[in-house]
Scaffold this motif. Structure first.
Motif, PDB file in Angstrom:
ATOM      1  N   GLU A 213      10.536 -14.508 -30.824  1.00  0.00           N
ATOM      2  CA  GLU A 213      11.298 -15.707 -30.466  1.00  0.00           C
ATOM      3  C   GLU A 213      10.543 -16.577 -29.460  1.00  0.00           C
ATOM      4  OE1 GLU A 213      14.925 -13.984 -29.076  1.00  0.00           O
ATOM      5  OE2 GLU A 213      15.729 -13.722 -31.089  1.00  0.00           O
ATOM      6  N   ASP A 214      10.133 -16.000 -28.360  1.00  0.00           N
ATOM      7  CA  ASP A 214       9.424 -16.766 -27.329  1.00  0.00           C
ATOM      8  C   ASP A 214       8.726 -15.781 -26.408  1.00  0.00           C
ATOM      9  OD1 ASP A 214       8.537 -18.342 -25.216  1.00  0.00           O
ATOM     10  OD2 ASP A 214      10.252 -19.684 -25.305  1.00  0.00           O
ATOM     11  N   GLY A 215       7.468 -15.491 -26.708  1.00  0.00           N
ATOM     12  CA  GLY A 215       6.749 -14.477 -25.949  1.00  0.00           C
ATOM     13  C   GLY A 215       6.571 -14.825 -24.488  1.00  0.00           C
TER      14      GLY A 215
ATOM     15  N   HIS B 138      15.966  -9.740 -22.225  1.00  0.00           N
ATOM     16  CA  HIS B 138      15.653 -11.098 -22.653  1.00  0.00           C
ATOM     17  C   HIS B 138      16.099 -11.313 -24.097  1.00  0.00           C
ATOM     18  CE1 HIS B 138      12.998 -14.096 -24.657  1.00  0.00           C
ATOM     19  NE2 HIS B 138      13.319 -14.786 -23.577  1.00  0.00           N
ATOM     20  N   GLY B 139      16.680 -12.477 -24.348  1.00  0.00           N
ATOM     21  CA  GLY B 139      17.055 -12.834 -25.710  1.00  0.00           C
ATOM     22  C   GLY B 139      18.054 -11.865 -26.296  1.00  0.00           C
ATOM     23  N   ARG B 140      17.717 -11.339 -27.469  1.00  0.00           N
ATOM     24  CA  ARG B 140      18.643 -10.440 -28.160  1.00  0.00           C
ATOM     25  C   ARG B 140      18.614  -9.013 -27.619  1.00  0.00           C
ATOM     26  NH1 ARG B 140      17.273 -11.612 -34.375  1.00  0.00           N
ATOM     27  NH2 ARG B 140      15.158 -11.684 -33.505  1.00  0.00           N
ATOM     28  N   LYS B 141      17.690  -8.729 -26.698  1.00  0.00           N
ATOM     29  CA  LYS B 141      17.643  -7.398 -26.094  1.00  0.00           C
ATOM     30  C   LYS B 141      18.653  -7.344 -24.950  1.00  0.00           C
ATOM     31  CE  LYS B 141      12.822  -6.502 -27.293  1.00  0.00           C
ATOM     32  NZ  LYS B 141      11.468  -6.203 -26.796  1.00  0.00           N
ATOM     33  N   ARG B 142      19.623  -6.504 -25.071  1.00  0.00           N
ATOM     34  CA  ARG B 142      20.708  -6.472 -24.093  1.00  0.00           C
ATOM     35  C   ARG B 142      20.232  -6.007 -22.726  1.00  0.00           C
ATOM     36  NH1 ARG B 142      25.764  -3.266 -26.211  1.00  0.00           N
ATOM     37  NH2 ARG B 142      26.516  -4.043 -24.196  1.00  0.00           N
ATOM     38  N   HIS B 143      19.315  -5.034 -22.714  1.00  0.00           N
ATOM     39  CA  HIS B 143      18.911  -4.444 -21.442  1.00  0.00           C
ATOM     40  C   HIS B 143      17.405  -4.259 -21.368  1.00  0.00           C
ATOM     41  CE1 HIS B 143      23.161  -2.881 -21.924  1.00  0.00           C
ATOM     42  NE2 HIS B 143      23.212  -3.498 -20.750  1.00  0.00           N
TER      43      HIS B 143
END
Length: 230
Positions: A29-31, A211-216
């Motif tokens: 998505e956005d490194g 970050h983003g779709r990673k919850r933790h």
């Protein structure tokens, strides 16, 4: 750089994927945003920066974290020298590294400045504001003999499910042994065995917002002398 280099395939035009580990080198998505959230903010930067501040990293990859850290150093008006040491078992060929870095226009100035070093196969870079060292080889072999002490760690190996060797408790013990008192570590993963490994190594460990779709994600801090890890 060594001849044993990872093979890369490209997802779209800009995202390199390791064929060895079947995992992208940075967020699809956005490194750059992920690097800023996980590694820079996750280690309390730029607030902790000072001359001689030492960042160490497991997994150099495309060099994105180095570029982003040096960019932050310069934008935040630091004086003196940033020290940055990265441990990498499978160094990318320079053309792939340079192509990957081109995906981030905000870093183009620094990318252009460092590109000649990558083309020359440099593992050390000395600039007025940067002392960089790339230590090639398996970190399980190279980190124990390293003489440095990091103020902040970027734990950026490939996914623990696909690259478990870089997340083992014994290696986390070495990370802790090479962390200055009050030093920190951050990683995009919140895998339980990684958090437990860091905690067993003596860090205070926190599961933070990812970050983003990673919850933790995970942040960790090494207590100063006289404190006890939580």
């Amino acid at each position: 750089m060594q001849d044993q280099q990872s093979q890369v395939e490209w997802r779209g035009r800009d995202v390199p994927v390791s064929t060895r580990f079947d995992d992208p080198y940075f967020s699809l998505e956005d490194g750059l945003a992920e690097t800023a959230h996980v590694f820079l903010h996750g280690n309390g930067l730029p607030g902790r920066l000072r001359s001689g501040f030492h960042v160490a990293e497991l997994g150099f990859g495309t060099g994105l974290n180095l570029l982003a850290t040096l960019d932050l150093w310069r934008r935040s008006g630091q004086v003196g020298t940033l020290r940055f040491t990265s441990f990498e078992a499978f160094a990318l060929p320079a053309p792939d590294m340079i192509r990957a870095q081109a995906a981030f226009p905000a870093l183009s100035g620094i990318a252009t400045e460092l590109a000649p070093f990558w083309r020359a196969g440099a593992t050390r870079i000395a600039l007025p504001d940067l002392e960089f060292t790339l230590i090639e080889g398996d970190a399980r072999d190279t980190l124990p003999g390293w003489g440095g002490m990091a103020d902040a760690w970027y734990l950026d190996g490939f996914s623990p499910a696909k690259n478990p060797e870089l997340w083992q408790p014994a290696l986390m013990q070495e990370v802790a042994r090479h962390t200055a008192p009050g030093g920190t570590a951050a990683t995009y993963t919140a895998a339980g065995f990684v958090r437990r490994g860091l905690q067993s190594a003596g860090f205070d460990v926190t599961r933070a917002k990812g970050h983003g779709r990673k919850r933790h994600m995970t942040t960790a801090k090494k207590p100063v002398e006289g404190q006890v890890a939580q």
